[in-house]
Design a protein around this motif. Structure first.
Motif, PDB file in Angstrom:
ATOM      1  N   GLY A 179      46.040  -5.541  39.002  1.00  0.00           N
ATOM      2  CA  GLY A 179      46.557  -6.413  40.049  1.00  0.00           C
ATOM      3  C   GLY A 179      45.914  -7.784  40.007  1.00  0.00           C
ATOM      4  N   GLY A 180      46.601  -8.755  40.580  1.00  0.00           N
ATOM      5  CA  GLY A 180      46.080 -10.111  40.611  1.00  0.00           C
ATOM      6  C   GLY A 180      46.051 -10.776  39.252  1.00  0.00           C
ATOM      7  N   ARG A 228      41.411  -9.613  30.301  1.00  0.00           N
ATOM      8  CA  ARG A 228      42.268 -10.797  30.383  1.00  0.00           C
ATOM      9  C   ARG A 228      42.710 -11.038  31.824  1.00  0.00           C
ATOM     10  N   LEU A 229      42.758 -12.327  32.196  1.00  0.00           N
ATOM     11  CA  LEU A 229      43.217 -12.741  33.515  1.00  0.00           C
ATOM     12  C   LEU A 229      44.303 -13.789  33.344  1.00  0.00           C
ATOM     13  N   ASP A 230      45.489 -13.538  33.905  1.00  0.00           N
ATOM     14  CA  ASP A 230      46.608 -14.476  33.867  1.00  0.00           C
ATOM     15  C   ASP A 230      46.901 -14.976  35.275  1.00  0.00           C
TER      16      ASP A 230
END
Length: 439
Positions: A179-180, A228-230
């Motif tokens: 999430g996020g 990884r963060l998008d």
């Protein structure tokens, strides 16, 4: 009986006969026609496969390339013109299930004959570009490595090389969504697809014989992990990999200098190399598709993750540093970085500028107390792509690549090592045009 009565009687008889014959004919019903229906669930271009709930998208493109090369290279192949043609076709099938999205993707590339300095040309080549299955968070098959994401999501050069992980490999991976925009991936990848072995003769023994590091079979695959963060502003990722190197057992070379190859047995050795990297993406809202992205990595005994497959002289994961007439396996080390800025200048004109650098090093590659060997290379490339009509583009790219080898020892062929040449350089530039029709 009047004539009118006779005519009416005859007509009634004919009608009765026709009715009886019609009753004997088989009853037929028109078959239902099932038309192809548009599937809007997964975006434009998808349609339902008749008789199923699977949506399919078929696409492809034709590329026609025209290039010229120049520079101060080491062979006739460095100054030439070249033609190239490639056709691509892909199939993307998706089904929404109770357990999540089920997807299969297949792409094949077919390259036509290209120019070569021999004049004979290369043969036509067909190759599988990708073939994988995704189900929920699972990815299985022949897909892009999960180490980094610059090459898979961006990598907007036309031909110019850059130094980052850019290989399609056999893998089995799972991606968990938290999430996020945050996700984590664990990928088991075929180590044979991540070997860097060519282009570098590790050392010359006392009898002027070049000895390489003989690769053995893999015992366990590469392990790749990524966080990884998008986000709407861009994204970041960190990744790491473990890579096994196993030496073969037997080497043949001329030990006594009599011109015959003698068997020298080196025991099997297994060493584990590793690589770490990070990626950062910043979107530029003022420009359509505007972006700035940078990706860097460091490797020890796993140089393939640096993008050595795209270099002029690819390095070796491990090499044999000389110990007498035998060798001791040592890890090659290095780092690389790539950065790109680009976007749509106008709705029909796209521009990209890419710069990349790689630095590999081999400590004591000529024996204890001798100089280290190193290869450095960088590339700068810029391109413009103009959309003539929807689906048809023309692209122009200019690129410059410079390679530098430090402490390159050359054998004079008399059993002795020749002089050391510092800063041996190679410069290559290329320019060309690509016409592409995508459908």
């Amino acid at each position: 009986m009047t004539m009118k009565s006779l005519l009416l009687g005859a007509a009634a008889g004919i009608a009765a006969i026709g009715t009886a014959q019609a009753a004997d004919l088989p009853m037929t019903k028109g078959e239902a026609v099932e038309y192809v229906k548009v599937c809007s669930e997964f975006g434009a271009g998808f349609f339902y496969i008749p008789g199923s709930d699977t949506c399919l998208k078929i696409g492809g493109e034709i590329r026609a390339d025209y290039r010229v090369f120049g520079g101060t290279g080491f062979s006739r192949d460095d100054n030439r013109s070249a033609f190239g043609t490639q056709g691509r076709i892909w199939f993307d099938a998706r089904t929404q299930t109770d357990w999540g999205l089920l997807r299969s993707y297949f792409q094949i590339n077919a390259s036509g004959r290209t120019a070569s300095r021999s004049g004979l040309g290369d043969t036509n080549k067909f190759e599988v570009d990708k073939a994988f299955i995704q189900f929920g968070g699972l990815t299985a098959g022949y897909a892009h490595s999960f180490f980094g994401f610059y090459d898979n999501d961006y990598g907007n050069t036309i031909w110019a090389p850059y130094y980052a992980q850019s290989s399609t490999v056999n893998l089995l991976a799972y991606t968990a969504q938290f999430g996020g925009g945050f996700q984590a991936t664990l990928s088991i990848e075929d180590g044979r697809d991540h070997r860097s072995t060519g282009g570098f003769a590790p050392f010359q023994n006392a009898n002027a014989v070049w000895v390489g590091y003989n690769q053995g079979g893999q015992q366990f695959p590469d392990v790749v992990g990524q966080l990884r963060l998008d986000q709407s502003w861009g994204g970041v990722a960190v990744q790491a990999a473990l890579h096994q190197n196993r030496s073969g057992e037997n080497f043949l070379f001329d030990v006594d200098g009599d011109g015959d190859l003698d068997p020298v047995v080196n025991p099997h050795k297994s060493k584990v190399g590793w690589a770490v990297g990070a990626t950062a993406l910043i979107k530029i809202p003022a420009i359509e598709e505007g972006h700035f992205i940078v990706e860097g990595q460091y490797a020890n005994g796993a140089l393939h993750y640096l993008g050595t497959g795209n270099t002029i002289s690819s390095g070796a994961d491990y090499y044999l540093a000389p110990v007498g007439l035998l060798g001791q396996g040592k890890a090659g080390k290095g780092w690389s970085i790539v950065a790109e800025i680009g976007g749509n200048i106008t709705p029909v004109l796209n521009a990209n500028l890419v710069g990349s650098y790689i630095d590999t090093k081999y400590d004591n590659s000529w024996g204890p107390g001798n100089p280290d060997f190193g290869i450095k290379e960088y590339t700068i490339a810029g391109n413009l792509t103009y959309t003539i009509v929807k689906g048809l583009t023309v692209g122009l790219e200019v690129a410059y690549t410079r390679e530098q080898r430090d402490n390159d020892l050359i054998s004079a062929g008399d059993g002795e090592t020749g002089p050391v040449f510092d800063d041996v350089k190679r410069n290559v530039w290329q320019a060309g045009v690509r016409l592409k029709r995508k459908f």
